[in-house]
Design a protein around this motif. Structure first.
Motif, PDB file in Angstrom:
ATOM      1  N   LEU A 602      42.657  38.893  32.204  1.00  0.00           N
ATOM      2  CA  LEU A 602      41.890  38.763  33.441  1.00  0.00           C
ATOM      3  C   LEU A 602      42.448  39.671  34.529  1.00  0.00           C
ATOM      4  N   ARG A 603      41.554  40.452  35.155  1.00  0.00           N
ATOM      5  CA  ARG A 603      41.928  41.299  36.286  1.00  0.00           C
ATOM      6  C   ARG A 603      41.305  40.708  37.553  1.00  0.00           C
ATOM      7  N   VAL A 604      42.141  40.544  38.581  1.00  0.00           N
ATOM      8  CA  VAL A 604      41.674  39.963  39.840  1.00  0.00           C
ATOM      9  C   VAL A 604      42.034  40.900  40.981  1.00  0.00           C
ATOM     10  N   ASP A 605      41.059  41.146  41.845  1.00  0.00           N
ATOM     11  CA  ASP A 605      41.244  42.026  42.998  1.00  0.00           C
ATOM     12  C   ASP A 605      40.776  41.260  44.238  1.00  0.00           C
ATOM     13  N   VAL A 606      41.711  41.026  45.174  1.00  0.00           N
ATOM     14  CA  VAL A 606      41.394  40.285  46.389  1.00  0.00           C
ATOM     15  C   VAL A 606      41.580  41.222  47.581  1.00  0.00           C
ATOM     16  N   VAL A 607      40.565  41.301  48.437  1.00  0.00           N
ATOM     17  CA  VAL A 607      40.611  42.185  49.601  1.00  0.00           C
ATOM     18  C   VAL A 607      40.215  41.384  50.834  1.00  0.00           C
ATOM     19  N   ARG A 608      40.940  41.581  51.923  1.00  0.00           N
ATOM     20  CA  ARG A 608      40.576  40.947  53.188  1.00  0.00           C
ATOM     21  C   ARG A 608      39.590  41.853  53.930  1.00  0.00           C
ATOM     22  N   VAL A 609      38.438  41.317  54.252  1.00  0.00           N
ATOM     23  CA  VAL A 609      37.419  42.048  55.007  1.00  0.00           C
ATOM     24  C   VAL A 609      37.102  41.223  56.240  1.00  0.00           C
ATOM     25  N   GLY A 610      37.594  41.691  57.387  1.00  0.00           N
ATOM     26  CA  GLY A 610      37.453  40.890  58.596  1.00  0.00           C
ATOM     27  C   GLY A 610      38.262  39.621  58.447  1.00  0.00           C
ATOM     28  N   GLY A 611      37.607  38.492  58.601  1.00  0.00           N
ATOM     29  CA  GLY A 611      38.292  37.207  58.433  1.00  0.00           C
ATOM     30  C   GLY A 611      38.055  36.575  57.083  1.00  0.00           C
ATOM     31  N   ASP A 612      37.384  37.309  56.184  1.00  0.00           N
ATOM     32  CA  ASP A 612      37.039  36.744  54.878  1.00  0.00           C
ATOM     33  C   ASP A 612      37.820  37.433  53.765  1.00  0.00           C
ATOM     34  N   LEU A 613      37.922  36.724  52.645  1.00  0.00           N
ATOM     35  CA  LEU A 613      38.525  37.290  51.441  1.00  0.00           C
ATOM     36  C   LEU A 613      37.436  37.541  50.415  1.00  0.00           C
ATOM     37  N   LYS A 614      37.372  38.767  49.935  1.00  0.00           N
ATOM     38  CA  LYS A 614      36.422  39.131  48.889  1.00  0.00           C
ATOM     39  C   LYS A 614      37.164  39.188  47.553  1.00  0.00           C
ATOM     40  N   VAL A 615      36.588  38.532  46.558  1.00  0.00           N
ATOM     41  CA  VAL A 615      37.234  38.445  45.245  1.00  0.00           C
ATOM     42  C   VAL A 615      36.368  39.133  44.199  1.00  0.00           C
ATOM     43  N   ARG A 616      37.004  40.019  43.473  1.00  0.00           N
ATOM     44  CA  ARG A 616      36.366  40.609  42.291  1.00  0.00           C
ATOM     45  C   ARG A 616      37.237  40.299  41.093  1.00  0.00           C
ATOM     46  N   TYR A 617      36.598  39.951  39.984  1.00  0.00           N
ATOM     47  CA  TYR A 617      37.372  39.652  38.770  1.00  0.00           C
ATOM     48  C   TYR A 617      36.642  40.205  37.553  1.00  0.00           C
ATOM     49  N   GLU A 618      37.401  40.431  36.533  1.00  0.00           N
ATOM     50  CA  GLU A 618      36.834  40.961  35.286  1.00  0.00           C
ATOM     51  C   GLU A 618      37.749  40.575  34.127  1.00  0.00           C
ATOM     52  N   PHE A 619      37.145  40.062  33.082  1.00  0.00           N
ATOM     53  CA  PHE A 619      37.883  39.851  31.841  1.00  0.00           C
ATOM     54  C   PHE A 619      37.826  41.145  31.038  1.00  0.00           C
ATOM     55  N   THR A 620      38.924  41.876  31.033  1.00  0.00           N
ATOM     56  CA  THR A 620      38.965  43.118  30.259  1.00  0.00           C
ATOM     57  C   THR A 620      39.005  42.823  28.764  1.00  0.00           C
ATOM     58  N   VAL A 621      39.530  41.663  28.413  1.00  0.00           N
ATOM     59  CA  VAL A 621      39.437  41.143  27.045  1.00  0.00           C
ATOM     60  C   VAL A 621      38.858  39.738  27.162  1.00  0.00           C
ATOM     61  N   LYS A 622      37.716  39.511  26.547  1.00  0.00           N
ATOM     62  CA  LYS A 622      37.020  38.243  26.707  1.00  0.00           C
ATOM     63  C   LYS A 622      37.752  37.117  25.962  1.00  0.00           C
ATOM     64  N   PRO A 623      37.838  35.938  26.577  1.00  0.00           N
ATOM     65  CA  PRO A 623      38.385  34.785  25.858  1.00  0.00           C
ATOM     66  C   PRO A 623      37.514  34.415  24.672  1.00  0.00           C
ATOM     67  N   SER A 624      38.127  33.769  23.707  1.00  0.00           N
ATOM     68  CA  SER A 624      37.391  33.386  22.502  1.00  0.00           C
ATOM     69  C   SER A 624      36.887  31.950  22.590  1.00  0.00           C
ATOM     70  N   VAL A 625      36.970  31.343  23.767  1.00  0.00           N
ATOM     71  CA  VAL A 625      36.520  29.967  23.947  1.00  0.00           C
ATOM     72  C   VAL A 625      35.465  29.922  25.049  1.00  0.00           C
ATOM     73  N   GLN A 626      34.737  28.807  25.095  1.00  0.00           N
ATOM     74  CA  GLN A 626      33.722  28.635  26.122  1.00  0.00           C
ATOM     75  C   GLN A 626      34.403  28.368  27.472  1.00  0.00           C
ATOM     76  N   PHE A 627      33.968  29.071  28.511  1.00  0.00           N
ATOM     77  CA  PHE A 627      34.594  28.904  29.813  1.00  0.00           C
ATOM     78  C   PHE A 627      33.610  29.297  30.912  1.00  0.00           C
ATOM     79  N   ARG A 628      33.990  28.924  32.127  1.00  0.00           N
ATOM     80  CA  ARG A 628      33.266  29.405  33.302  1.00  0.00           C
ATOM     81  C   ARG A 628      34.297  29.690  34.396  1.00  0.00           C
ATOM     82  N   VAL A 629      33.919  30.527  35.331  1.00  0.00           N
ATOM     83  CA  VAL A 629      34.816  30.908  36.425  1.00  0.00           C
ATOM     84  C   VAL A 629      34.253  30.366  37.727  1.00  0.00           C
ATOM     85  N   GLU A 630      35.107  29.723  38.510  1.00  0.00           N
ATOM     86  CA  GLU A 630      34.729  29.252  39.841  1.00  0.00           C
ATOM     87  C   GLU A 630      35.547  30.012  40.877  1.00  0.00           C
ATOM     88  N   VAL A 631      34.865  30.598  41.850  1.00  0.00           N
ATOM     89  CA  VAL A 631      35.545  31.358  42.910  1.00  0.00           C
ATOM     90  C   VAL A 631      35.235  30.709  44.249  1.00  0.00           C
TER      91      VAL A 631
END
Length: 631
Positions: A602-631
């Motif tokens: 999992l790759r996670v990139d967090v950037v502060r923009v003004g007073g907010d945090l912007k989150v980008r994520y990517e599974f460069t290698v996908k998990p082999s199980v069922q999952f979901r991501v909550e941000v």
């Protein structure tokens, strides 16, 4: 400790070389500067005969000394020692044990000198010394250069190898970090190097030995905390911890070593005295290693379901869970009666658990953080489902209620460090309750009070991190082992707990303090602990204890996970990966690549923009199980 400092060359709980020192014209000379690069140290010497450099390179199975531009008259003197680590620490003496010390034998062999020591344990400890200079026997060994350069090798095994290839593979698999705060990046990278230097024998064993020089051995509690710290960064370390400790799971009742069925070992020694004539050959005197083992086992299964631990680990976890539940069923809490070690939590020095008037607690002793660990173990075991799930959840809920009722002190408006056998509270301000945030064992209102006390500069917050004991307590000593110093691993658990409860301001303060300490310490790493004076003026923290130390090195990784706010849970409909970042004010951007999550990367990139945090994520290698991501 008194007497000479514990310098030397250590191998297998033995100081095999007591001195490795340089003389010029029969006068001992000391370096004027030192630089560290990788696993080498380069010392600079400025003498009346000119300057020269000395490079010490640590390799698997030995070390290599290289002197460049050696002045005339330079002599390197090597003194074999073979003292047991407990002798060096002053824990035991041969006189008290009635064990005389054999004499080491030195003999020429081929292109070097063989140093042979047959201990009273009938075990031979041997090393060989080779050099391109002249080697003479003179109350030890003396090496002199034939020309301007001198190379000396101390060989502990028949084959030595440099760590560079294995380290390259280790770093390739380790998540990479980038940020607009160079201090965090440097602390992360140096900690990865320090932790690698303590791994037992990679790639064959990734088990983290506790610390150099005193604790370069198997330590249950320390290694388990490292297992949690590296769970998303190097899970093979976490798995190695579970595998190694499962081979030392208690099988019988032994009052001498304090072994009990299902209890996880505290310490394993191999020295001539410590590994034979003391209980520490395999000593079980810790109250918290077992719940930590159970918790790490289930946390590992939840985070890495595609890499299940082997059956030996699974059996040990079942036995450990039975030990925890039986203690709680019998006594209400997880406690201990003093044995070889008077105090058996992570603050295990004799004077670290006491009442506010300085008096000791009457046994049995129930530490507040150990109850949190037990609660965490019960909850995580229940989360895996099965017939016992409901029963374990009920035990966990009941234990949390009892923690709040029994340990909360209206007198100090905070949780007590411990209870004694008569139910009296140790009403002193310590960092211990901060671990209840990490284990998730208190309600939000109580968690808020803990966070406030931990971050209070008049109580526990030194400005360089959370102290073990409050400034105003009777036994406070900023340079003591557990009564006022700052421990990085302690802070990492606290910071992770602050993240879980959403206390962003306190997290900001403590992360900043820890990084400030990293810079001020000036050793390019975190020691076992450091002085807990208030951060003001020119007063800098003083490194104390062992360095490197595994759970001190691992602290930065758990702090990084806390900043990213990443957690993994198992639900009825698969796994949930939560990303709820808390960037400290000193950070505007943090990117961590290839975290180990659910068998994927999992790759996670967090950037502060003004007073907010912007989150980008990517599974460069996908998990082999069922999952979901909550941000």
């Amino acid at each position: 400790m008194t007497g000479e400092p514990p310098t030397g060359v250590y191998w297998g709980d033995t100081r095999i070389i007591g001195q490795l020192v340089y003389f010029l014209d029969d006068q001992r000379i000391l370096p004027t500067g030192v630089d560290r690069e990788g696993f080498s140290l380069t010392y600079t010497y400025n003498t009346a005969h000119g300057s020269f450099t000395r490079r010490v390179e640590v390799v698997y199975g030995g070390l290599i000394e290289r002197v460049s531009h050696a002045p005339s008259g330079l002599v390197l003197r090597l003194t074999p020692d073979f003292s047991d680590i407990f002798e060096v620490r002053g824990v035991v003496s041969r006189d008290s044990l009635g064990v005389p010390k054999p004499v080491a034998k030195l003999s020429s062999e081929g292109d070097g000198v063989l140093v042979h020591y047959l201990g009273t344990d009938s075990r031979a400890r041997v090393f060989k010394v080779k050099t391109n200079g002249r080697l003479t026997l003179n109350d030890g060994l003396e090496a002199t250069p034939r020309s301007g350069d001198l190379t000396l090798k101390v060989l502990l095994t028949n084959r030595v190898r440099r760590p560079s290839v294995t380290y390259a593979k280790y770093t390739e698999d380790f998540p990479r970090i980038s940020a607009d705060d160079d201090l965090l990046v440097r602390a992360y990278e140096s900690s990865a190097r320090d932790l690698f230097s303590l791994l037992e024998a990679p790639p064959n064993s990734w088990f983290p030995l506790a610390g150099v020089p005193y604790f370069n051995c198997v330590f249950g509690r320390d290694s388990l905390i490292v297992g949690f710290q590296t769970l998303m960064f190097s899970p093979r370390i976490s798995l190695s911890v579970l595998e190694r400790l499962s081979t030392h799971i208690g099988r019988k009742v032994d009052k001498h070593t304090e072994e009990e069925p299902g209890k996880v070992v505290h310490e394993v020694r191999r020295g001539e005295l410590s590994g034979r004539l003391t209980p520490f050959k395999a000593y079980y005197g810790s109250v918290d290693a077992t719940p930590l083992f159970v918790a790490l086992y289930h946390e590992f299964k939840a985070s890495h379901p595609s890499t299940p631990p082997n059956s030996t680990v699974e059996r040990a976890a079942r036995m450990g869970l039975e030990w925890v539940t039986s203690k709680i069923d019998t006594h209400g809490f997880l406690g201990y009666t003093p044995g070889v070690l008077r105090n058996q939590g992570w603050k295990d020095s004799d004077d670290s658990v006491f009442h506010s008037d300085g008096s000791p607690l009457r046994p049995p002793i129930y530490l507040v953080e150990a109850q949190g660990y037990a609660d965490l173990a019960l909850r995580l075991a229940a989360s895996m489902g099965g017939d016992q799930s409901r029963r374990l959840l009920e035990k966990s809920s009941h234990l949390r209620e009892k923690i709040g009722a029994a340990f909360w002190s209206p007198k100090i408006n905070y949780y007590s460090e411990a209870l004694d056998g008569e139910g009296e509270r140790a009403e002193i301000v310590t960092s211990n309750p901060g671990h209840l945030l990490w284990s998730g064992s208190v309600e939000h209102a109580q968690a808020e009070r803990i966070a406030s006390m931990l971050s209070d500069p008049e109580q526990l917050n030194s400005g360089y991190g959370v102290k073990t004991l409050g400034f105003h307590e009777l036994r406070h000593d900023a340079e003591s082992y557990h009564n006022g110093s700052v421990w990085p691993h302690d802070n990492s658990l606290i910071i992770k707990g602050l993240s879980e409860y959403g206390f962003t301001q306190e997290l900001d303060e403590l992360v900043s303090g820890l990084l400030k300490a990293y810079k001020a310490l000036g050793i390019n790493g975190f020691p076992e602990h450091y002085s807990g004076f208030k951060a003001c003026g020119d007063l800098k923290p003083k490194p104390l204890g062992c360095y490197p130390q595994a759970w001190a090195a691992g602290a930065v990784f758990l702090v990084t996970q806390a900043i990213l706010g990443i957690s993994v849970t198992r639900g009825d409909e698969g796994y949930v990966v939560r990303i709820k970042p808390h960037l400290p004010a000193r950070l505007s951007r943090l990117k961590v690549g290839d975290l180990h999550v659910l068998g994927g990367r999992l790759r996670v990139d967090v950037v502060r923009v003004g007073g907010d945090l912007k989150v980008r994520y990517e599974f460069t290698v996908k998990p082999s199980v069922q999952f979901r991501v909550e941000v």
